[in-house]
Design a protein around this motif. Sequence first.
Motif, PDB file in Angstrom:
ATOM      1  N   ALA A 263      24.908  53.486  23.131  1.00 17.23           N
ATOM      2  CA  ALA A 263      23.709  52.767  22.687  1.00 17.23           C
ATOM      3  C   ALA A 263      23.342  51.649  23.661  1.00 17.23           C
ATOM      4  O   ALA A 263      22.172  51.474  24.023  1.00 17.23           O
ATOM      5  CB  ALA A 263      23.937  52.202  21.285  1.00 17.23           C
ATOM      6  N   SER A 264      24.355  50.879  24.109  1.00 15.23           N
ATOM      7  CA  SER A 264      24.076  49.804  25.066  1.00 15.23           C
ATOM      8  C   SER A 264      23.714  50.371  26.434  1.00 15.23           C
ATOM      9  O   SER A 264      22.990  49.727  27.205  1.00 15.23           O
ATOM     10  CB  SER A 264      25.276  48.862  25.182  1.00 15.23           C
ATOM     11  N   THR A 265      24.188  51.580  26.734  1.00 12.45           N
ATOM     12  CA  THR A 265      23.814  52.223  27.993  1.00 12.45           C
ATOM     13  C   THR A 265      22.319  52.499  28.021  1.00 12.45           C
ATOM     14  O   THR A 265      21.634  52.229  29.016  1.00 12.45           O
ATOM     15  CB  THR A 265      24.597  53.531  28.190  1.00 12.45           C
ATOM     16  N   VAL A 266      21.780  53.055  26.909  1.00 12.77           N
ATOM     17  CA  VAL A 266      20.346  53.321  26.846  1.00 12.77           C
ATOM     18  C   VAL A 266      19.557  52.019  27.001  1.00 12.77           C
ATOM     19  O   VAL A 266      18.570  51.956  27.744  1.00 12.77           O
ATOM     20  CB  VAL A 266      19.988  54.027  25.523  1.00 12.77           C
ATOM     21  N   ARG A 267      20.000  50.980  26.319  1.00  8.01           N
ATOM     22  CA  ARG A 267      19.311  49.686  26.416  1.00  8.01           C
ATOM     23  C   ARG A 267      19.336  49.178  27.860  1.00  8.01           C
ATOM     24  O   ARG A 267      18.334  48.685  28.387  1.00  8.01           O
ATOM     25  CB  ARG A 267      19.983  48.671  25.484  1.00  8.01           C
ATOM     26  N   ASN A 332      19.541  52.234  18.552  1.00  7.60           N
ATOM     27  CA  ASN A 332      20.039  52.561  17.214  1.00  7.60           C
ATOM     28  C   ASN A 332      20.001  54.065  16.955  1.00  7.60           C
ATOM     29  O   ASN A 332      20.906  54.612  16.304  1.00  7.60           O
ATOM     30  CB  ASN A 332      19.217  51.834  16.151  1.00  7.60           C
ATOM     31  N   MET A 333      18.983  54.725  17.462  1.00  9.02           N
ATOM     32  CA  MET A 333      18.914  56.167  17.294  1.00  9.02           C
ATOM     33  C   MET A 333      20.060  56.859  18.039  1.00  9.02           C
ATOM     34  O   MET A 333      20.678  57.791  17.526  1.00  9.02           O
ATOM     35  CB  MET A 333      17.561  56.691  17.795  1.00  9.02           C
ATOM     36  N   VAL A 334      20.350  56.391  19.238  1.00  7.42           N
ATOM     37  CA  VAL A 334      21.447  56.974  20.014  1.00  7.42           C
ATOM     38  C   VAL A 334      22.769  56.766  19.296  1.00  7.42           C
ATOM     39  O   VAL A 334      23.631  57.663  19.280  1.00  7.42           O
ATOM     40  CB  VAL A 334      21.478  56.366  21.432  1.00  7.42           C
ATOM     41  N   ARG A 335      22.935  55.617  18.678  1.00  7.04           N
ATOM     42  CA  ARG A 335      24.168  55.363  17.919  1.00  7.04           C
ATOM     43  C   ARG A 335      24.347  56.426  16.827  1.00  7.04           C
ATOM     44  O   ARG A 335      25.451  56.944  16.606  1.00  7.04           O
ATOM     45  CB  ARG A 335      24.137  53.956  17.331  1.00  7.04           C
ATOM     46  N   GLY A 336      23.264  56.749  16.142  1.00  3.12           N
ATOM     47  CA  GLY A 336      23.335  57.782  15.120  1.00  3.12           C
ATOM     48  C   GLY A 336      23.571  59.162  15.703  1.00  3.12           C
ATOM     49  O   GLY A 336      24.336  59.965  15.157  1.00  3.12           O
ATOM     50  N   PHE A 337      22.936  59.465  16.847  1.00  3.15           N
ATOM     51  CA  PHE A 337      23.117  60.765  17.483  1.00  3.15           C
ATOM     52  C   PHE A 337      24.550  60.960  17.982  1.00  3.15           C
ATOM     53  O   PHE A 337      25.076  62.078  17.946  1.00  3.15           O
ATOM     54  CB  PHE A 337      22.136  60.921  18.653  1.00  3.15           C
ATOM     55  N   VAL A 338      25.171  59.876  18.450  1.00  6.84           N
ATOM     56  CA  VAL A 338      26.566  59.971  18.902  1.00  6.84           C
ATOM     57  C   VAL A 338      27.452  60.430  17.749  1.00  6.84           C
ATOM     58  O   VAL A 338      28.314  61.305  17.912  1.00  6.84           O
ATOM     59  CB  VAL A 338      27.057  58.622  19.462  1.00  6.84           C
ATOM     60  N   ALA A 339      27.234  59.848  16.568  1.00  3.45           N
ATOM     61  CA  ALA A 339      28.040  60.222  15.402  1.00  3.45           C
ATOM     62  C   ALA A 339      27.770  61.662  14.972  1.00  3.45           C
ATOM     63  O   ALA A 339      28.676  62.359  14.506  1.00  3.45           O
ATOM     64  CB  ALA A 339      27.744  59.263  14.252  1.00  3.45           C
ATOM     65  N   GLU A 340      26.521  62.133  15.146  1.00  2.00           N
ATOM     66  CA  GLU A 340      26.150  63.466  14.683  1.00  2.00           C
ATOM     67  C   GLU A 340      26.436  64.562  15.699  1.00  2.00           C
ATOM     68  O   GLU A 340      26.905  65.651  15.336  1.00  2.00           O
ATOM     69  CB  GLU A 340      24.659  63.490  14.330  1.00  2.00           C
ATOM     70  N   TYR A 341      26.173  64.272  16.980  1.00  3.96           N
ATOM     71  CA  TYR A 341      26.253  65.331  17.986  1.00  3.96           C
ATOM     72  C   TYR A 341      27.343  65.108  19.049  1.00  3.96           C
ATOM     73  O   TYR A 341      27.658  66.035  19.801  1.00  3.96           O
ATOM     74  CB  TYR A 341      24.916  65.463  18.730  1.00  3.96           C
TER      75      TYR A 341
END
Length: 371
Positions: A263-267, A332-341
């Motif tokens: 998530a911090s990487t995307v930011r 925040n979206m990436v944080r959720g995607f990490v958990a899902e995918y």
Amino acid sequence: MNDIKERLHALPPPGSLDAILIGCVEMGASRIHLQTDTALKIRVHGRNYTVPGLRWTNREVSDALAKMYKSSTGPSRLSQMEAIDTSYVIWPDRSKPRYGFRVNAVATTIGANDGIGIVLRPLPEKPTPLEEQYVEPRLAEALDGETGGYLICGVTGSGKTTLMGGVTRKRLEDPNCHCNIIQGAAPLELFYDLIEQNNASIQQTEIPRQLKTFPDFIRAAVREEPTDIEIGECRDAETMEATIQAIISGHRTTTSVHTHDPASTVRRVVSLCPPSDRDSYAIALIDNLKLIVNQRLLRSTDGKRTAIRSFLPFNRKIREALLDAPQARWPNMVRGFVAEYGQTFEQSIKDVHAQGRISDAVADCAMKELD
């Protein structure tokens, strides 16, 4: 621990620089610190050790810097408020192991006096194979793509270079991988001349010794018909812009960014995009991004260190969801995607603990640090 202390006390005097450095490497040192009027200090598997009897005068440190920098101008560069970031190789006998080091030197203050500080980070003779790095099968699969952007991230000393080196080694050794890799780093830390290169090739350039900047390197690289472009680190907007251009032009492009998690990487990468064209560059990056992996090191049960990783392979669904949302929501979206995918650090800690590679105490501490 006692064995290391005994071996440290047996090291030769400061004038025997190469013998000292080789001795430290053979003890497993990941960091060697030489400083004016200060005892030699090394770090072995996350623990610090000092040799009180091995103190370095300013002349001895200056002589050591001149030898490693291959020039007597090193101390004068430091006095002009410049840092020296270079590499040093010890290989007196081609039939014996080669010892490489990343070297960073700066002017320092010791009490009321000026001095010199030099930190050396030993480098492996050959890049460490991925199987010895316990790379997860899903991550290994995600690293196999031929085009797009691959971000290998983490803080200083987290093993980013080691992971990148393992990936490059695998591609060079694979007889089915007909790749031409162009790599730029500041400085070069890993070398591949001892790696069997079946149907692949690699060309390495040191920044700023052989080309001034990473953008200069990338501009030169794209004219050499590479399949892969590897950028040691994205540190500024100019380098990020050039990196994105390499990605969208169809090259497999790998780089590193100093960040804590995906998530911090995307930011961070969005913030590094050129301000005048930030939206268009950020969109182009997301549209061609294949993988973000962040790595950390924990003390392992064998007394060394082992990696935990959080990663996210990008698929079409993830890209489309991000591109349809405001950029402020991406982390925040990436944080959720990490958990899902992908894989979270929490899951990695549990898996590494279940494999017996870290203790209960280390696992508990690592989990608490994530809260």
